[in-house]
Write an enzyme that holds these catalytic residues in place. Structure first.
Site, PDB file in Angstrom:
ATOM      1  N   CYS A 151     -75.884 -37.792 -42.361  1.00 44.68           N
ATOM      2  CA  CYS A 151     -76.098 -39.018 -41.562  1.00 44.68           C
ATOM      3  C   CYS A 151     -75.200 -39.640 -40.279  1.00 44.68           C
ATOM      4  O   CYS A 151     -74.565 -39.029 -39.453  1.00 44.68           O
ATOM      5  CB  CYS A 151     -76.337 -39.306 -42.648  1.00 44.68           C
ATOM      6  SG  CYS A 151     -77.898 -40.770 -41.592  1.00 44.68           S
ATOM      7  N   HIS A 160     -79.728 -35.355 -44.540  1.00 45.72           N
ATOM      8  CA  HIS A 160     -79.725 -35.621 -45.794  1.00 45.72           C
ATOM      9  C   HIS A 160     -79.737 -34.162 -47.191  1.00 45.72           C
ATOM     10  O   HIS A 160     -80.548 -34.071 -46.748  1.00 45.72           O
ATOM     11  CB  HIS A 160     -80.018 -36.812 -46.449  1.00 45.72           C
ATOM     12  CG  HIS A 160     -79.182 -38.351 -45.998  1.00 45.72           C
ATOM     13  ND1 HIS A 160     -78.085 -38.538 -46.571  1.00 45.72           N
ATOM     14  CD2 HIS A 160     -80.137 -38.717 -45.298  1.00 45.72           C
ATOM     15  CE1 HIS A 160     -78.213 -39.448 -45.216  1.00 45.72           C
ATOM     16  NE2 HIS A 160     -79.344 -40.193 -44.979  1.00 45.72           N
ATOM     17  N   GLU A 182     -78.082 -33.303 -49.091  1.00 46.40           N
ATOM     18  CA  GLU A 182     -77.975 -33.958 -50.744  1.00 46.40           C
ATOM     19  C   GLU A 182     -79.450 -34.144 -51.105  1.00 46.40           C
ATOM     20  O   GLU A 182     -79.409 -34.860 -53.098  1.00 46.40           O
ATOM     21  CB  GLU A 182     -77.063 -35.234 -50.802  1.00 46.40           C
ATOM     22  CG  GLU A 182     -77.191 -36.545 -50.738  1.00 46.40           C
ATOM     23  CD  GLU A 182     -77.374 -36.758 -49.211  1.00 46.40           C
ATOM     24  OE1 GLU A 182     -76.825 -37.865 -48.623  1.00 46.40           O
ATOM     25  OE2 GLU A 182     -76.532 -35.421 -48.057  1.00 46.40           O
TER      26      GLU A 182
END
Length: 197
Positions: A84, A184, A186
């Site tokens: 990001c 993202h 994750e």
């Protein structure tokens, strides 16, 4: 594998740590880095960030991490992954509120997303389909989670995947041992963990 996650107070450290632990990687040793300590012992350094380009760069500069990251790259000690805003600061300049110098590791600039069609809202928050350009990576094509209003503009040779949000834009980049995800992984479920692995 020794993995260092840089914590500037504006990243999803817990989510990233859990996502890495959920991969198929074995013998992982994860450390959280909060100051300008040497990164040279790590095989992978992750630079996560949320918020503004200029605010994030100020945090990196204030705690000396900008110099540590550049030294890590200069010595080719391992791989660097920016996520990001952590990806955005890899570039030469950002244009959020005003022009700010980034780390300058990858040529290019980060500018606000512009759209002709007002139906594409900003910030761009939610799931979007990514297409990897390398046929060896196309098994990772799919939906990933985004939250951003700015996008990297760089040479096509550094772009590894794209997404369409009113127009085709850069989703990820690579230059030598440096990689960046605008999205993202994750927060992108099983596919995101697979990609991190």
């Amino acid at each position: 594998m020794k993995i260092g996650i840089i914590n500037c107070g504006v990243g999803n450290i817990g989510s990233i740590t859990n996502a890495i632990k959920s991969t198929d990687l074995n013998n992982i040793n994860i450390s959280i880095i909060t100051n300008d300590s040497s990164l040279l012992d790590y095989e992978l350094v992750i630079l996560p960030g949320v918020g503004s380009f200029n605010g994030f760069m100020k945090r990196l500069t204030d705690n000396g991490m900008d110099k540590s990251i550049k030294n890590f790259i200069k010595n080719k000690s391992g791989s660097l992954l920016g996520i990001c805003v952590g990806m955005q600061v890899l570039f030469e300049f950002g244009h959020e509120n005003y022009k700010v110098r980034g780390l300058g590791i990858i040529p290019g600039e980060v500018k606000k997303i512009t759209q002709k069609d007002n139906s594409f809202r900003l910030p761009h928050v939610g799931w979007n389909n990514i297409s990897f350009l390398d046929k060896d990576l196309q098994s990772f094509n799919g939906d990933y989670y985004f939250t951003h209003s700015f996008i990297a503009h760089t040479k096509d040779s550094y772009v590894t995947s794209t997404f369409d949000y009113g127009k085709v834009m850069t989703a990820s980049v690579s230059k030598d041992l440096v990689h960046g995800f605008q999205f993202h992984p994750e927060k992108s479920g099983t596919l995101g963990s697979k990609l991190l692995g």
